[in-house]
Design a protein around this motif. Sequence first.
Motif, PDB file in Angstrom:
ATOM      1  N   LEU A  20      -4.172 -18.967 -24.492  1.00 16.52           N
ATOM      2  CA  LEU A  20      -4.762 -17.820 -25.076  1.00 16.52           C
ATOM      3  C   LEU A  20      -6.096 -17.539 -24.976  1.00 16.52           C
TER       4      LEU A  20
ATOM      5  N   ALA B 192      -1.363 -11.936 -23.264  1.00 17.52           N
ATOM      6  CA  ALA B 192      -0.597 -11.858 -24.507  1.00 17.52           C
ATOM      7  C   ALA B 192       0.862 -11.685 -23.790  1.00 17.52           C
TER       8      ALA B 192
ATOM      9  N   VAL C  19       2.726 -13.134 -26.890  1.00 16.21           N
ATOM     10  CA  VAL C  19       2.101 -12.314 -28.205  1.00 16.21           C
ATOM     11  C   VAL C  19       2.435 -10.933 -28.636  1.00 16.21           C
TER      12      VAL C  19
ATOM     13  N   ILE D 129      -2.695  -8.752 -30.527  1.00 15.82           N
ATOM     14  CA  ILE D 129      -3.960  -8.840 -29.177  1.00 15.82           C
ATOM     15  C   ILE D 129      -4.997  -8.884 -29.798  1.00 15.82           C
TER      16      ILE D 129
END
Length: 410
Positions: free
Chosen positions: A247, A162, A167, A172
Motif C-alpha cells: 500500500l 487500492a 481496499v 482510500i
Amino acid sequence: MTVVNEASIDLPDFSDPATFADQVPHEAFDQVRSMSGLYWQPTEYGTLREGFWLATRFADIVAVEAKSQEVTCKQGFNFPLNILSESPEQAEFNSHMLMRKDPPDHGRMRRVAAAAFGPRVVARFDGWIRDIVNEALDSALAKPEFDWVVEVGKYIPSRVVARVLGVADDRIEDVVDWTDAVFAVSSEADAGAKQSEAAQALYMYCAELQQAKLRAPDDDVATALAQAVERGDLNDTEFLTFIGLLLVAGYETTHTLINHSMRLIVENDEIRKYAGDALEEGTVDRLVDEFLRYITPAMNMARIATTDFEIAGTTIRKDDMIQLMFVAANRDPAVFSRPHEFDPHRPETATLTFGSGPHRCLGSALAKLELRILFEQLAERGVKLELNGEPKRGWSAWINQLHSLPVRVV
C-alpha cells in the motif's frame, strides 16, 4: 573508525534532509562519484558506526546488491535505521516485513505476490486504470487552476493500488493519510518511533482487510495473500507487513513520479516537446523510462555489512552502512551519455530506479503503466498546463518528494 575523504571540503552533509530541500544535490554527487572508492559520511545518529558509506556509481551499487551473504536488510533498509529506535516488540514485528528479509526467506515471501505484478498481468489493468485517470482529469480540469499533486498525483496511484490490493473505496483516503505521515517524517532523527506510530493504524486496517477477504474472497492481492496465510505460505504478521508495504510503496513511488514528471513538463519547454513528440511517435514507454531515470522517486536504500569485504577499493567493515544512492547512479557518466540531460531517445535504458537484484521493486510495471496512460489521456484531451505558483518540495533525504505543484489550464 577514522575515515579521511579526499577533496570533500565543499560537500554537503548527505545525512541532512536540508541538503535535499531545494533540489537533489547532483553536482555534489558528481564530485563524490569522481573520487576513488566510496565516500564516508559522518553522522551523529541513525547508524551503527556514526556514519555511512555513500555508493554513487552504477556498478558499485549493482555489486553491493548482488552480495546476498555480505550485506543484510534485517536491521533496516534506509537511513536512519529503524532498529535503533524500535522497542523489542516493534523490532520483532518489523522483522517479518519483506524489505527486512534476506534471501532465501525474502524469495519465499516475494514469490507469493510476484505473479500479481508481472508485466503481462499488469497490462490487463489498462482499461480500469484509464477510467481512474479520466476520473482524476475530469475533476481537475474542470477548474481553471489547481494543485496537480492533490488533484492528480495523489488521486491516481491511491485508487490504483487500492484496486489492485482490494481496499474499499471508503478507506482510500485513510491509506493516503497514513502513507503521507510515514514519509513526512522519514528523515528525522526519531523517524523510527514516528513511523511506527503512523504505521500502527495502517496495520490495524490490514488486519481487518485480511478477515474481510477470507469472509468474501475477491480477485485481488489481499485475497491472494490472505489465502496464502491459510495455506501456511505466510504467517499473520507477514501478511500485515506485506500488505502495508504494498500500500505504502505502491502509492508513494508513483505519486512522486507523476508529480515530478508534470513539474518537468511545465517548467521546461524542451521536455514538454519531448513528451508531445513521444505521444505522436508512439514512443511513450521510452519517455516514461527517461522520467524514471531522471527523477528517481526513491533516491536511495541502505544495506548493512554482515562481514568485512571490499568494494571499489574500499574496505567495508562489519556493521558499516552502505547508502545506495540510486538517484546518483542514474546520472553516472560511465553508463549514461550526457547524464544530466533529459533524453528519451538515449540508447541506455537500464536504470537503478527500482533497484537491482533480489530486492528489485515488485511494482515497476504498474508504475510505468500509470504514467503512460496519464500522458495518453492528457494528449487525447489536448490539454496544456502551465506553472501557477511556486512548487514545494518535501523534506526528505530518502524520497524525492514534491508536495505541491500549482498549475493552470491554458
